[in-house]
Design an enzyme around this catalytic site. Structure first.
Site, PDB file in Angstrom:
ATOM      1  N   LYS A   1      24.606  22.605  -7.929  1.00  0.00           N
ATOM      2  CA  LYS A   1      24.606  23.989  -8.414  1.00  0.00           C
ATOM      3  C   LYS A   1      23.417  24.402  -9.289  1.00  0.00           C
ATOM      4  CE  LYS A   1      29.282  25.511  -7.555  1.00  0.00           C
ATOM      5  NZ  LYS A   1      30.111  24.440  -6.993  1.00  0.00           N
TER       6      LYS A   1
ATOM      7  N   ASP B   1      31.401  13.536  -9.623  1.00  0.00           N
ATOM      8  CA  ASP B   1      30.924  14.788  -9.029  1.00  0.00           C
ATOM      9  C   ASP B   1      30.489  15.713 -10.166  1.00  0.00           C
ATOM     10  OD1 ASP B   1      30.585  17.303  -7.942  1.00  0.00           O
ATOM     11  OD2 ASP B   1      32.252  17.122  -6.529  1.00  0.00           O
TER      12      ASP B   1
ATOM     13  N   PHE C   1      37.799  19.709  -6.218  1.00  0.00           N
ATOM     14  CA  PHE C   1      36.981  20.380  -5.206  1.00  0.00           C
ATOM     15  C   PHE C   1      35.683  19.599  -5.019  1.00  0.00           C
ATOM     16  CE2 PHE C   1      33.889  23.258  -3.415  1.00  0.00           C
ATOM     17  CZ  PHE C   1      34.610  23.843  -2.392  1.00  0.00           C
TER      18      PHE C   1
END
Ligand SMILES: *Cc1c(COP(=O)(O)O)cnc(C)c1O
Length: 411
Positions: A266, A237, A152
């Site tokens: 995040k 990532d 993702f």
């Protein structure tokens, strides 16, 4: 504020929650599967809904609220910045952003920082970096990025194409060119996929959204060697795994490798929107003046909050604590699995990013956990994801597992 204050009084009394959700259904785009509660307040790992119900939050804003909801230090710093200067754009320099760049580059060993507002944007920067580096090297035929099945990377057209899950692609074709997906953890498959048009490999150290799946030991190291042998960029990532989540500042550091560039978002701003791309000096030279940018990137208030988060995770005791709490949770979850082998299939993760894979769909279990006062969500179909704030206590982790056990084994 009341959701109905501009409307006539309803015929039957409703809870605040019902009223808000009716309004939400009338006006919000229906693109999320939202749990039917309206959260109004938070402190540490606790949140409260519009009708005053308390919940134990072991999702932490999907791994964003690193220091917990309304951590006093973050609140104080952000408040002071709010009363001083909010935003000036990247036409000018600003102190919190410069300070954050200095802190993040020191922590990562990647000497150049670019700021944006989200994980997808940070990954876009990685993708644009890879293409531009190859153009500047005189190998414009190298534009393809190898990514992984079940990965993702975000929801923009490029990052959703990088995402190795066909369900997210459906309906948005034609997808941008230049992406190839291979099985996660399979070095041989990556080796076979590398060709004359390959520019980079983009990888998550743990597939968070894809079910909290940890890369096998040595995988990142193998990718690093493959990149070195073929002149490719290794892009990591770290949007979900970065900022201390796994017990190191960045998850790639568990393998002792150095990527060419990483993305962050995040947990970076403790819930305020901010993303970052950090890269090597050599790669960074390609994104020269005018080649990339963002209006809000590195906003002063978000950067100020992020500076508190970085200072917090620079403390080795904090990182040890995250690791130990993760090990504690994992041991307890494995005990639960041993008691309920027909209900729990697997326990995975690292630090405070943990997944409990069930033998059934996670959604109904997660709904019942919420009814019992525990907030978690699913990663993949069957995995319950735990990504609590780093300030979570062992008692709170126990409480979360007790609620999950009760829900899985109704009397
Ligand atoms: C959440 C996430 C993203 C996307 O971040 P947004 O802020 O939603 O754009 C990208 N990569 C990973 C690994 C993520 O967990």
């Amino acid at each position: 504020m009341s959701p109905t204050q501009t409307e006539a009084a309803p015929a039957t009394p409703r809870t605040q929650t019902e009223a808000w959700i009716e309004k939400a259904k009338a006006h919000l785009l229906q693109n999320y599967k939202q749990q039917p509660i309206v959260l109004v307040r938070g402190k540490g790992c606790r949140v409260w809904d519009a009708d005053g119900r308390e919940y134990l939050d072991l999702l932490g804003g999907i791994a964003t609220c690193a220091l917990g909801h309304c951590h006093p230090e973050v609140v104080a710093a952000a408040k002071a910045q709010l009363e001083t200067l909010w935003h000036v754009s990247n036409v000018f320099y600003s102190e919190p952003q410069i300070e954050l760049a200095a802190q993040l580059t020191a922590l990562s060993g990647l000497p150049r920082a670019f700021f944006c507002n989200s994980g997808a944007e940070a990954n876009e920067a990685l993708l644009k970096l890879a293409r531009k580096v190859m153009k500047d090297r005189g190998t414009p035929e190298r534009f393809e990025v190898i990514t992984f099945e079940n990965s993702f990377h975000g929801r923009t057209l490029a990052t959703v194409t990088a995402t190795g899950q066909p369900k997210y692609h459906k309906g948005f074709e034609p997808l941008p060119a230049g992406f190839l997906h291979v099985p996660y953890g399979d070095l041989e498959a990556v080796r076979k996929a590398v060709g004359p048009s390959t520019a980079a490999i983009l990888v998550e150290p743990i597939q968070g959204e894809g079910g909290v799946r940890t890369a096998p030991a040595g995988f990142l190291k193998g990718l690093r060697e493959l990149c070195d042998a073929n002149g490719l960029l290794l892009l990591v990532d770290e949007v979900q795994t970065g900022m201390g989540r796994t017990g190191k500042p960045f998850a790639f550091q568990h393998e002792g490798i150095q990527p060419d560039a990483i993305s962050l978002a995040k947990a970076l701003g403790n819930g305020l929107p901010i993303g970052a791309m950090l890269c090597s000096e050599a790669a960074g030279k390609s994104l020269t003046s005018g080649t990339h940018g963002s209006t809000f990137g590195g906003n002063l208030v978000s950067a100020t909050a992020a500076n508190v988060v970085v200072r917090y995770i620079r403390d080795p005791q904090v990182l040890r604590d995250i690791q130990e709490k993760g090990e504690y949770f994992s041991a307890r979850a494995r005990e639960l699995q041993a008691r309920l082998p027909t209900l729990i299939k697997d326990v995975r993760g690292r630090g405070l990013l943990m997944g409990i894979e069930l033998q059934q769909d996670a959604a109904p279990i997660i709904a019942r956990c919420r009814e019992q006062g525990l907030l978690v969500n699913s990663a993949g179909e069957k995995t319950v994801r735990f990504a609590p704030a780093y300030v979570v206590t062992r008692e709170e982790l126990d409480e979360g597992l007790r609620i999950l056990e009760r829900v899985l084994t109704p009397a």
